[in-house]
Write an enzyme that holds these catalytic residues in place. Structure first.
Site, PDB file in Angstrom:
ATOM      1  CD  GLU A 187      -8.051  50.253  22.444  1.00 13.82           C
ATOM      2  OE1 GLU A 187      -9.182  50.286  22.685  1.00 13.82           O
ATOM      3  OE2 GLU A 187      -8.240  49.436  22.076  1.00 13.82           O
ATOM      4  CD  GLU A 209       0.158  32.168  10.051  1.00 15.01           C
ATOM      5  OE1 GLU A 209      -1.012  32.210   9.236  1.00 15.01           O
ATOM      6  OE2 GLU A 209       0.166  31.359  10.941  1.00 15.01           O
TER       7      GLU A 209
END
Length: 358
Positions: free
Chosen positions: A165, A134
């Site tokens: 992860e 963004e």
């Protein structure tokens, strides 16, 4: 390098983390539903101690008094979750000082050409990628200036990549591909603060000389210990035990909103509270650019349209054209000389005008 960093503030106490889940606002129906669970444990038990949690992690803690949520009405369930959500902003408020310290340190490095890199897995990784994605349309950041890395790569944005992860080697490879330097800033995001991928990424980045920031929802985590700066937003156990996409995820989103917005304001990407660096890449954003120029200058519609046309739709340049009475190339040159800061460019243009009059 760490030598020029401000001292790390002491982590604050997350207001509301040990409060009654309804903060005294629950309906009798909700209280009855919880009582029906057959558990009379005090509502504050286990919040800070990690009672019922994996490895003492508050984000993994189980609140026994919430064990009856599947027997609640939908409305009462939502009231409980909403009451808990109200505590998140309070928890974030305890960390404004370390967030400010991180924002100032990041802005200083980005002003010298450095990058901002977010690193995380699962929800935390997706939030980092979201914030990074963004920044170009909102603040017209250059390609690669703000980057989001998620364990498992792009595929993990849409579907969980199991085991990614837990792979420190993947983090090392991902960081090496970016070749971080002392000019860069790497922000690791993890609810537990112990995700191997994220901790390894921070250690790798710090070894390369980059500024490192750890954002966690537990105190004293491996992530914050590994980073030069730490932000510890302790949101407490989740209504749905261990589902850190809930309060912890909301807290992480709030922190990233604060961090990136403050950084961009410090970098001169705004004029007042106007997004003058907005990238007008579609009809909605072109309309927004027009409104921004009109608001900043008070000019009539035709003047705004003309200025935007002359500057190729660049709102910041167009504001300078109107307010300083210069042409588009001069506006571009003044902004370049001021590091993109519109107020400084305006001051320079007015100083030139005063000298011309004298």
């Amino acid at each position: 390098m760490d030598s020029d960093l401000p001292p790390r503030p002491e982590p604050g106490t997350a207001t509301g983390a040990t409060d009654d889940p309804g903060n005294g606002t629950r309906s009798d129906t909700l209280s009855d539903a919880l009582s029906d669970s057959g558990d009379d444990t005090d509502s504050t038990s286990g919040t800070d101690s990690g009672h019922g949690a994996t490895g003492g992690s508050v984000t993994e803690a189980v609140r026994p008094e919430w064990s009856g949520i599947d027997r609640m009405t939908t409305l009462d369930l939502l009231r409980l979750m909403n009451d808990e959500d109200r505590t998140v902003a309070e928890a974030v408020a305890t960390q404004l000082e370390p967030i400010a310290a991180a924002a100032d340190a990041i802005a200083a490095r980005m002003a010298r050409g450095g990058r901002l890199v977010y690193v995380g897995s699962g929800t935390a990784g997706r939030l980092g990628v979201l914030d990074a994605s963004e920044c170009p349309p909102t603040f017209n950041t250059a390609p690669g200036q703000v980057v989001g890395l998620i364990a498992g790569g792009g595929a993990a944005l849409f579907r969980a990549v199991e085991g990614a992860e837990d792979r420190p080697d993947l983090a090392v490879a991902d960081l090496e591909a970016l070749a971080p330097t002392a000019a860069d800033c790497v922000v690791g995001i993890s609810a537990s603060g112990r995700t191997p991928y994220t901790v390894a990424a921070i250690r790798q980045a710090r070894a390369a000389g980059a500024l490192t920031v750890g954002v966690a929802c537990n105190r004293g985590s491996a992530l914050v210990s590994a980073a030069a700066l730490g932000i510890e937003v302790v949101t407490g156990p989740e209504v749905l035990a261990g589902s850190t996409r809930l309060k912890a995820g909301t807290a992480q989103k709030l922190v990233l909103n604060l961090l990136s917005t403050a950084v961009m304001v410090r970098l001169g990407k705004t004029y007042g509270n106007l997004m003058v660096d907005v990238r007008a890449g579609n009809a909605k954003l072109r309309d927004r650019a027009h409104r921004i120029v009109a608001t900043a200058t008070g000019a009539d519609e035709e003047t705004v349209r003309s200025a935007l046309a002359a500057t190729g739709g660049e709102a910041k340049d167009a504001v300078l054209v109107v307010l300083a009475g210069v042409d588009a190339p001069t506006a571009r040159r003044l902004l370049a000389a001021s590091g993109g800061r519109l107020r400084e460019a305006l001051a320079s243009a007015r100083a030139v005008d005063r000298r011309a009059v004298d």
